[in-house]
Write a protein that holds these residues in place. Structure first.
Motif, PDB file in Angstrom:
ATOM      1  N   ALA A 179       0.871  -1.182   0.000  1.00 38.02           N
ATOM      2  CA  ALA A 179       0.000   0.000   0.000  1.00 38.02           C
ATOM      3  C   ALA A 179       0.903   1.226   0.000  1.00 38.02           C
ATOM      4  O   ALA A 179       1.944   1.222   0.662  1.00 38.02           O
ATOM      5  CB  ALA A 179      -0.856   0.015   1.265  1.00 38.02           C
ATOM      6  N   GLY A 182      -0.932   6.468   0.997  1.00 34.34           N
ATOM      7  CA  GLY A 182      -1.743   7.634   0.620  1.00 34.34           C
ATOM      8  C   GLY A 182      -1.096   8.954   0.999  1.00 34.34           C
ATOM      9  O   GLY A 182      -0.012   8.997   1.584  1.00 34.34           O
ATOM     10  N   HIS A 203      -3.021  12.208  -4.877  1.00 39.32           N
ATOM     11  CA  HIS A 203      -2.244  11.041  -4.467  1.00 39.32           C
ATOM     12  C   HIS A 203      -0.788  11.207  -4.886  1.00 39.32           C
ATOM     13  O   HIS A 203      -0.519  11.681  -5.982  1.00 39.32           O
ATOM     14  CB  HIS A 203      -2.833   9.768  -5.092  1.00 39.32           C
ATOM     15  CG  HIS A 203      -2.325   8.513  -4.458  1.00 39.32           C
ATOM     16  ND1 HIS A 203      -1.107   7.980  -4.774  1.00 39.32           N
ATOM     17  CD2 HIS A 203      -2.843   7.720  -3.496  1.00 39.32           C
ATOM     18  CE1 HIS A 203      -0.916   6.883  -4.044  1.00 39.32           C
ATOM     19  NE2 HIS A 203      -1.970   6.713  -3.264  1.00 39.32           N
ATOM     20  N   SER A 216      -7.885   5.587  -0.882  1.00 35.96           N
ATOM     21  CA  SER A 216      -6.444   5.373  -0.664  1.00 35.96           C
ATOM     22  C   SER A 216      -5.971   6.198   0.521  1.00 35.96           C
ATOM     23  O   SER A 216      -5.142   5.751   1.311  1.00 35.96           O
ATOM     24  CB  SER A 216      -5.637   5.764  -1.900  1.00 35.96           C
ATOM     25  OG  SER A 216      -6.006   4.960  -2.976  1.00 35.96           O
ATOM     26  N   ASN A 221      -9.231   1.781   0.834  1.00 36.28           N
ATOM     27  CA  ASN A 221      -8.878   1.071  -0.399  1.00 36.28           C
ATOM     28  C   ASN A 221      -8.148  -0.228  -0.068  1.00 36.28           C
ATOM     29  O   ASN A 221      -8.426  -1.278  -0.650  1.00 36.28           O
ATOM     30  CB  ASN A 221      -8.022   1.961  -1.303  1.00 36.28           C
ATOM     31  CG  ASN A 221      -7.718   1.292  -2.634  1.00 36.28           C
ATOM     32  OD1 ASN A 221      -8.618   0.771  -3.292  1.00 36.28           O
ATOM     33  ND2 ASN A 221      -6.454   1.255  -3.012  1.00 36.28           N
ATOM     34  N   LYS A 222      -7.232  -0.161   0.910  1.00 38.77           N
ATOM     35  CA  LYS A 222      -6.500  -1.391   1.269  1.00 38.77           C
ATOM     36  C   LYS A 222      -7.432  -2.376   1.951  1.00 38.77           C
ATOM     37  O   LYS A 222      -7.296  -3.593   1.792  1.00 38.77           O
ATOM     38  CB  LYS A 222      -5.303  -1.034   2.145  1.00 38.77           C
ATOM     39  CG  LYS A 222      -4.069  -1.871   1.935  1.00 38.77           C
ATOM     40  CD  LYS A 222      -3.683  -2.129   0.477  1.00 38.77           C
ATOM     41  CE  LYS A 222      -3.470  -0.905  -0.350  1.00 38.77           C
ATOM     42  NZ  LYS A 222      -3.064  -1.213  -1.749  1.00 38.77           N
ATOM     43  N   SER A 248       5.502   2.827  -3.994  1.00 41.12           N
ATOM     44  CA  SER A 248       4.557   2.195  -4.940  1.00 41.12           C
ATOM     45  C   SER A 248       5.245   1.623  -6.180  1.00 41.12           C
ATOM     46  O   SER A 248       4.783   1.809  -7.312  1.00 41.12           O
ATOM     47  CB  SER A 248       3.466   3.180  -5.404  1.00 41.12           C
ATOM     48  OG  SER A 248       2.657   3.561  -4.339  1.00 41.12           O
TER      49      SER A 248
END
Ligand code: NAD
Ligand code: MG
Length: 392
Positions: A179, A182, A203, A216, A221-222, A248
């Motif tokens: 992840a 964010g 983001h 996120s 989101n995760k 990421s």
């Protein structure tokens, strides 16, 4: 030649999909494009891709599109959910990109699954909502469900292709779900109270639609992805360990019993998983720039902070509770995110609204999809009722 329907063509994933398709006219043709209301975008896309059908979920937008497209018999315009389901299930189609955002994407995505299509699943909310019922539909029809969410696509790429739903047989110890953390990863709890929609949508690594950007930022989101992973790979939350990886670049990993950890890396660009799904098992150019590890220098990892980001915990609990709890969680989250984007709810009140909605509903399993949609509607009403009670 694969004939493709793109559900959610005007969105971030839809546009990335069309960019990959545009690079390979000898491999892919567009059968249908769909959007909700964005007529201008659809006029432009229809003139470029010349699909057999264009569908607007909104009937007024469909009328406007029909007026603006040339009267040459190439593209017929359809409207509403029936139109979306028709182009997802049509016999002429073999691949459906499911890239509508939220629960609205479930009916056409399910129609594609029931019709035995190759379903490229970006619309994680559809699977989170319907879980076992969706997987049963896939199994019954023999549809080919390929994950497009970058993490799940990474896991898919790191598993033997015939063992996607047999992790034990494949010798998998656990899945390491990465992840970004964010835009608010380093914010204090106090600072989180005053964040704005514009900040949430900026983001650091990915450019995405507004809803997933807020998800996120809240780590919902995760949470949705944890549930998505459990259904896709037939596993349990305790087998999935979330790793915050702010760069990421590693999109997720699979840890095997012999100590091998396989990872999939790449620039944060959704065209990579999209190209992987479109062409699978082949590889095609996605237009993504090569990874420059020298420029990156280092990778970092942190544990998620469930105190500051309770949404991840709420999602794991909803999966454990089973039944329609994930559908209620998802619906309440959609209402909360929309309220936050409209300036009606604080960012830190998003998990409060979800938790209260879950607390005031029963979440027994639904008998069928009608029961599931009824639960989804009830959860939206209950979440809306919370709004005035949660101080802004
Ligand atoms: P987006 O907001 O950019 O696009 C959403 C699309 O859905 C648009 O085409 C819109 O017209 C359509 N739509 C919205 N409401 C609709 C309705 N009621 N009926 C029919 N169509 C409707 O969103 P996005 O970022 O492209 O995300 C799409 C899906 O993919 C989401 O489920 C998201 O979680 C998932 N996803 C996105 C990314 C990303 O990088 N953007 C990554 C992984 C997964
Ligand atoms: Mg993802």
């Amino acid at each position: 030649m694969r004939s493709v329907t793109v559900l959610g063509a005007s969105g971030s994933i839809g546009q990335s999909t069309l960019d990959v398709i545009r690079r390979h006219p000898e491999r892919f043709s567009v059968y249908a494009l769909t959007a909700n209301r964005r007529v201008d975008d659809m006029v432009r896309l229809c003139l470029e891709f010349r699909p057999r059908f264009a569908v607007m979920a909104d009937p007024k937008a469909a009328e406007q599109l029909a007026v603006r497209l040339p009267d040459d018999g190439v593209t017929d315009v359809l409207a509403g959910e029936a139109g979306l389901c028709q182009v997802a299930a049509a016999p002429e189609v073999d691949t459906v990109m499911a890239a509508i955002v939220g629960a609205a994407g479930l009916p056409p995505t399910l129609a594609a699954a029931n019709a035995g299509k190759r379903v490229l699943l970006a619309n994680k909310e559809a699977l989170v909502m319907s879980g076992q019922m969706f997987m049963d539909a896939v199994a019954r029809s023999g549809a080919e469900l390929l994950p497009i969410d970058s993490e799940h696509n990474a896991i898919f790429q790191c598993l033997p292709s015939d063992r996607m739903r047999d992790l034990k047989g494949a010798g998998v110890r656990r899945i390491l779900l990465t992840a970004s953390g964010g835009p608010f990863r380093t914010f204090s709890r106090e600072a989180l109270r005053d964040v704005t929609p514009a900040q949430a949508c900026a983001h650091p690594n990915w450019s995405m639609g507004q809803k997933i950007s807020v998800d996120s930022a809240s780590l919902m989101n995760k949470g949705l992805e944890l549930i998505e992973a459990c259904w896709l790979f037939d596993t349990r939350p305790e087998m999935v360990e979330v790793h915050i990886h702010p760069e990421s670049i590693i999109h997720s990993m699979v840890d095997y019993v012999d100590g091998s950890v396989l990872a999939q890396l790449g620039s944060p660009d959704m065209r990579t998983p999209i190209a992987n799904g479109l062409a699978w098992p082949e590889r095609i150019d996605a237009g993504v720039k090569p990874l420059d590890l020298f420029a990156l220098g280092q990778f970092n990892f942190e544990r998620p902070d469930l105190e500051r980001f309770p949404c991840l915990r709420l999602a794991a609990e909803a999966f454990e509770a089973g039944g329609t709890a994930p559908a209620v969680l998802n619906a309440a989250n959609e209402v909360a995110v929309a309220a936050f984007l409209n300036g009606k709810l604080r960012f830190t009140a998003i998990p409060v609204m979800i938790e209260r909605t879950l607390a005031c509903m029963t979440t027994e399993a639904a008998d069928d999809f009608d029961g599931l949609f009824a639960k989804d509607r009830e959860a939206r009403c209950k979440a809306q009722e919370q709004l005035p009670k949660i101080a802004v």
